[in-house]
Every structure is written in C-alpha cells, then in structure tokens.
Motif scaffolding. Structure first.
Motif, PDB file in Angstrom:
ATOM      1  N   ALA A 119       0.896  -1.508   0.088  1.00 37.69           N
ATOM      2  CA  ALA A 119      -0.085  -0.047  -0.043  1.00 37.69           C
ATOM      3  C   ALA A 119       0.834   1.341   0.061  1.00 37.69           C
ATOM      4  N   ALA A 120       2.123   1.258   0.734  1.00 40.66           N
ATOM      5  CA  ALA A 120       2.925   2.442   0.774  1.00 40.66           C
ATOM      6  C   ALA A 120       3.656   2.549  -0.579  1.00 40.66           C
ATOM      7  N   ILE A 121       4.036   1.547  -1.089  1.00 42.59           N
ATOM      8  CA  ILE A 121       4.343   1.825  -2.609  1.00 42.59           C
ATOM      9  C   ILE A 121       3.490   2.161  -3.619  1.00 42.59           C
ATOM     10  N   GLU A 122       2.272   1.758  -3.347  1.00 41.08           N
ATOM     11  CA  GLU A 122       1.067   2.474  -4.282  1.00 41.08           C
ATOM     12  C   GLU A 122       0.983   3.909  -4.216  1.00 41.08           C
ATOM     13  N   LEU A 123       0.950   4.298  -2.819  1.00 38.57           N
ATOM     14  CA  LEU A 123       0.919   5.909  -2.358  1.00 38.57           C
ATOM     15  C   LEU A 123       2.262   6.762  -2.910  1.00 38.57           C
ATOM     16  N   MET A 124       3.408   5.986  -2.941  1.00 36.07           N
ATOM     17  CA  MET A 124       4.482   6.470  -3.371  1.00 36.07           C
ATOM     18  C   MET A 124       4.210   6.686  -4.777  1.00 36.07           C
ATOM     19  N   HIS A 125       3.860   5.660  -5.634  1.00 33.82           N
ATOM     20  CA  HIS A 125       3.502   5.901  -7.178  1.00 33.82           C
ATOM     21  C   HIS A 125       2.618   6.883  -7.368  1.00 33.82           C
ATOM     22  N   LYS A 126       1.536   6.994  -6.762  1.00 31.12           N
ATOM     23  CA  LYS A 126       0.698   8.082  -6.868  1.00 31.12           C
ATOM     24  C   LYS A 126       1.041   9.609  -6.865  1.00 31.12           C
ATOM     25  N   ASP A 127       1.834   9.635  -5.592  1.00 33.82           N
ATOM     26  CA  ASP A 127       2.498  10.774  -5.337  1.00 33.82           C
ATOM     27  C   ASP A 127       3.232  11.203  -6.433  1.00 33.82           C
ATOM     28  N   VAL A 128       4.169  10.272  -6.667  1.00 34.69           N
ATOM     29  CA  VAL A 128       5.074  10.706  -8.011  1.00 34.69           C
ATOM     30  C   VAL A 128       4.514  11.120  -9.261  1.00 34.69           C
TER      31      VAL A 128
END
Length: 190
Positions: A119-128
């Motif tokens: 979930a954290a990686i997905e949030l980082m992806h969306k942020d980027v």
C-alpha cells in the motif's frame, strides 16, 4: 566576458528558483518544485542544440542532489521507523551491531513492513505521478525510491538474521524477490 555573464545568469536563475521554492510550506513540495524546474531547465538547454556545457552539468548535479533529498523524504513519510532503525542500529560491520538489536526491536518493524509495504508503494507511485511534470523523470525518481527502500529493507533482514531468536520472524519477512517484482511492475509503467 560572455562566460562570466552566463555564470552570473545561471546563479541568478538558481537563486530565484530556491527563493520561489521557499514559498511552499512543506520541504517535500519545495523539493518537488526544484526538481520540476531543474528538469525543465535541462530540457531547454538540451533543446538549444548545444551540449549546455558547464551550465547543463551544474543543473544536472543539482537535480541529482534534489532527487536524493526527495527520495529520502518520501521514504521517511512511509517507512520512518524502519529507516531510523536501519540508520542507527545497523552498520556495515556485522560484529559491531549484532549485540545492539534484539527481537523486541525488530519484530514490530518486520510486522509493520509486511502489513503496509504494498500500500505504501502504491501511495508513493500516486504521489510521484501527480508531483512531477516529466513522466520519465518521475518514473526514474520512483525507481530510485524503491531501490533505496529495498536497500533499507535488506539491511533490516540482515539484522534480523543476526538477532538471537530472529528466525521466528522468517514467516513475517517479505521476500526480496517480492519487492523486486513490485519494483519491476512499477518500472514497466512507461
């Protein structure tokens, strides 16, 4: 004389960008602003046809350093306990750190990572994706962040192996190959 004037112009542009970045309240947004503008400046210099010389090289170096800052900021946002532990408790010399950590120190970190990492990686992806105007630059930044996360997590797993009784946490450890799979999955986005 021309080189001197170009150098002064480069310094003035850089000073202006830094001043404008300070208008953003959060350090992370300041860094995003600088990365986007340094990347745009480099693209304009490349488009001008010449290699850009010292000016382009300078902006590329400043871009790299700001990307490194952003990578640390975004990782600290999602994995602060893991990073703090790895930076304070592990070292390159296994003999010096094995007596510092115990199962009570690493168990919450391992379980927290196992529960939240995807979930954290997905949030980082969306942020980027939403933060960077140049998609390819954004994907390189995400790849750098995920690679750095993998390095931190590898150091944590090495620490777990050295802890007395650490083998009971093996079932909670996320395999490195699973993390690599996710990195490759997000790297294929373009």
């Amino acid at each position: 004389q021309l080189d001197l004037n170009l150098e002064r112009l480069r310094m003035a542009i850089e000073d202006l960008l830094v001043k404008l970045a300070k208008m953003f309240p959060k350090p992370k947004m300041q860094t995003v602003f600088l990365i986007n503008n340094y990347d745009l400046t480099i693209a304009i210099l490349k488009e001008a046809g010449t290699e850009g010389g010292k000016t382009q090289l300078h902006f590329e170096e400043v871009l790299k350093s700001n990307i490194a800052i952003y990578v640390e900021e975004v990782l600290l946002e999602h994995f602060s306990d893991l990073i703090k532990f790895v930076k304070t408790r592990t070292s390159e010399d296994p003999a010096s750190s094995s007596d510092k950590a115990n199962i009570g120190d690493v168990e919450p970190l391992v379980k927290d990572f196992a529960n939240r990492w995807k979930a954290a990686i997905e949030l980082m992806h969306k942020d980027v994706i939403t933060s960077f105007s140049n998609f390819l630059c954004g994907m390189e930044i995400l790849k750098a962040a995920l690679t750095q996360l993998l390095l931190y997590y590898t150091r944590l797993t090495e620490c777990v192996k050295r802890v007395n009784g650490g083998s009971v946490l093996n079932k909670d450890l996320v395999s490195i190959s699973s993390i690599l799979y996710e990195i490759k999955k997000y790297s294929r986005t373009f």
